[in-house]
Motif scaffolding. Sequence first.
Motif, mmCIF file in Angstrom:
data_model
loop_
_atom_site.group_PDB
_atom_site.id
_atom_site.type_symbol
_atom_site.label_atom_id
_atom_site.label_comp_id
_atom_site.label_asym_id
_atom_site.label_seq_id
_atom_site.Cartn_x
_atom_site.Cartn_y
_atom_site.Cartn_z
ATOM 1 N N SER A 58 0.856 -1.188 0.000
ATOM 2 C CA SER A 58 0.000 0.000 0.000
ATOM 3 C C SER A 58 0.885 1.228 0.000
ATOM 4 O O SER A 58 2.110 1.138 0.163
ATOM 5 C CB SER A 58 -0.940 0.005 1.213
ATOM 6 N N ALA A 100 -2.355 -5.796 -3.502
ATOM 7 C CA ALA A 100 -2.026 -4.376 -3.491
ATOM 8 C C ALA A 100 -3.274 -3.537 -3.300
ATOM 9 O O ALA A 100 -4.343 -3.868 -3.831
ATOM 10 C CB ALA A 100 -1.322 -3.969 -4.781
ATOM 11 N N VAL A 102 -4.440 0.343 -3.997
ATOM 12 C CA VAL A 102 -3.974 1.473 -4.804
ATOM 13 C C VAL A 102 -4.977 2.620 -4.739
ATOM 14 O O VAL A 102 -6.160 2.432 -5.019
ATOM 15 C CB VAL A 102 -3.773 1.047 -6.276
ATOM 16 N N ALA A 106 -0.972 6.074 -9.717
ATOM 17 C CA ALA A 106 0.022 5.004 -9.801
ATOM 18 C C ALA A 106 0.767 5.250 -11.114
ATOM 19 O O ALA A 106 0.265 4.926 -12.191
ATOM 20 C CB ALA A 106 -0.639 3.641 -9.791
ATOM 21 N N THR A 111 2.518 1.649 -11.620
ATOM 22 C CA THR A 111 1.572 0.783 -12.331
ATOM 23 C C THR A 111 2.209 -0.535 -12.722
ATOM 24 O O THR A 111 1.641 -1.597 -12.496
ATOM 25 C CB THR A 111 1.031 1.484 -13.590
ATOM 26 N N LEU A 114 2.489 -3.489 -10.393
ATOM 27 C CA LEU A 114 1.227 -4.175 -10.101
ATOM 28 C C LEU A 114 0.995 -5.364 -11.032
ATOM 29 O O LEU A 114 0.280 -6.301 -10.682
ATOM 30 C CB LEU A 114 0.061 -3.196 -10.219
ATOM 31 N N MET A 117 1.984 -8.448 -9.338
ATOM 32 C CA MET A 117 1.258 -8.792 -8.119
ATOM 33 C C MET A 117 0.007 -9.570 -8.517
ATOM 34 O O MET A 117 -0.285 -9.704 -9.711
ATOM 35 C CB MET A 117 0.947 -7.520 -7.322
ATOM 36 N N VAL A 120 -5.204 -6.832 -7.148
ATOM 37 C CA VAL A 120 -5.100 -5.396 -6.959
ATOM 38 C C VAL A 120 -6.492 -4.813 -6.748
ATOM 39 O O VAL A 120 -7.371 -4.971 -7.596
ATOM 40 C CB VAL A 120 -4.435 -4.708 -8.165
ATOM 41 N N ALA A 122 -8.442 -1.150 -6.024
ATOM 42 C CA ALA A 122 -8.174 0.281 -6.181
ATOM 43 C C ALA A 122 -9.351 1.101 -5.689
ATOM 44 O O ALA A 122 -10.507 0.666 -5.760
ATOM 45 C CB ALA A 122 -7.898 0.609 -7.650
ATOM 46 N N ILE A 177 -7.243 -4.629 -13.012
ATOM 47 C CA ILE A 177 -7.326 -4.730 -11.550
ATOM 48 C C ILE A 177 -8.519 -5.609 -11.183
ATOM 49 O O ILE A 177 -9.380 -5.892 -12.023
ATOM 50 C CB ILE A 177 -7.442 -3.345 -10.881
#
Length: 253
Positions: A58, A100, A102, A106, A111, A114, A117, A120, A122, A177
């Motif tokens: 974060s 993550a 967000v 980003a 970005t 991510l 990851m 995500v 957001a 995401i």
Amino acid sequence: MPTLESGLILVKNTESVMEITLNRPDKLNALTGAMYRDLVKLLQAAQDSDDIRVVMFSGEGKSFSAGNDLMDFLNAKPGQEPEAANFIQAIHDFPKVVVAAVQGNAVGVGTTMLLHMDMVVASEDAKFITPFVDLGAVPEAGSAKLIPAWIGYQRAARMLLMGEPMLAQEAYEAGLIAKVVKREELEATARNWAVTLAKKPPRALRESKRLMRESINKPLHDVVKEDLALFGEMLQGDEAKAVIAAMLSKSKG
């Protein structure tokens, strides 16, 4: 816990989750070389620890990350490998699941990290901005492959060639995401995901992530052959037997 040098990374371990927070809000969490070195150390520590099953990223303040600290880039010596490259390689190779959270901007590596990851979430005000061409550079961290593959070439061209920000809702609809939530729900949602994932059978979680990630570069025939073999092996393993036994015991009760 490793010794951190930047003073700009917060970390805490709770419920088998390592929570890593970028803590440079006055600079919108722009990442310095020292911050990258700290992040690499933390990922290695999380990988080596049996107590850590999931990592959560974060950013403190208005934005997740403004990307690379440009002064660090300008001051880099010729031929010196950017610290960002070491971090991207570390997060790309990291075998455990990463969540993550967000908010805000980003930018650049904010970005592209991510993409490596796993889940995500957001906030509604999130913007994903990849201004590489405008900086006289090219997309990094495999984004020239991953973004077109995930959201389609035309939308990727808007991001990577035009440098057009992608807003949270479009990023969700495009598959970049996993979820959009209100700002006040962001950290709680991400943390709940991380804790939920950390409670799952750890090898099953790691191997599932590996299969998903490696399938990006493998022919489908090879993926099917590998996952069926691994599926059969793991059904005979301790994790699966314990889960199935618990389910059967519960159903009898």
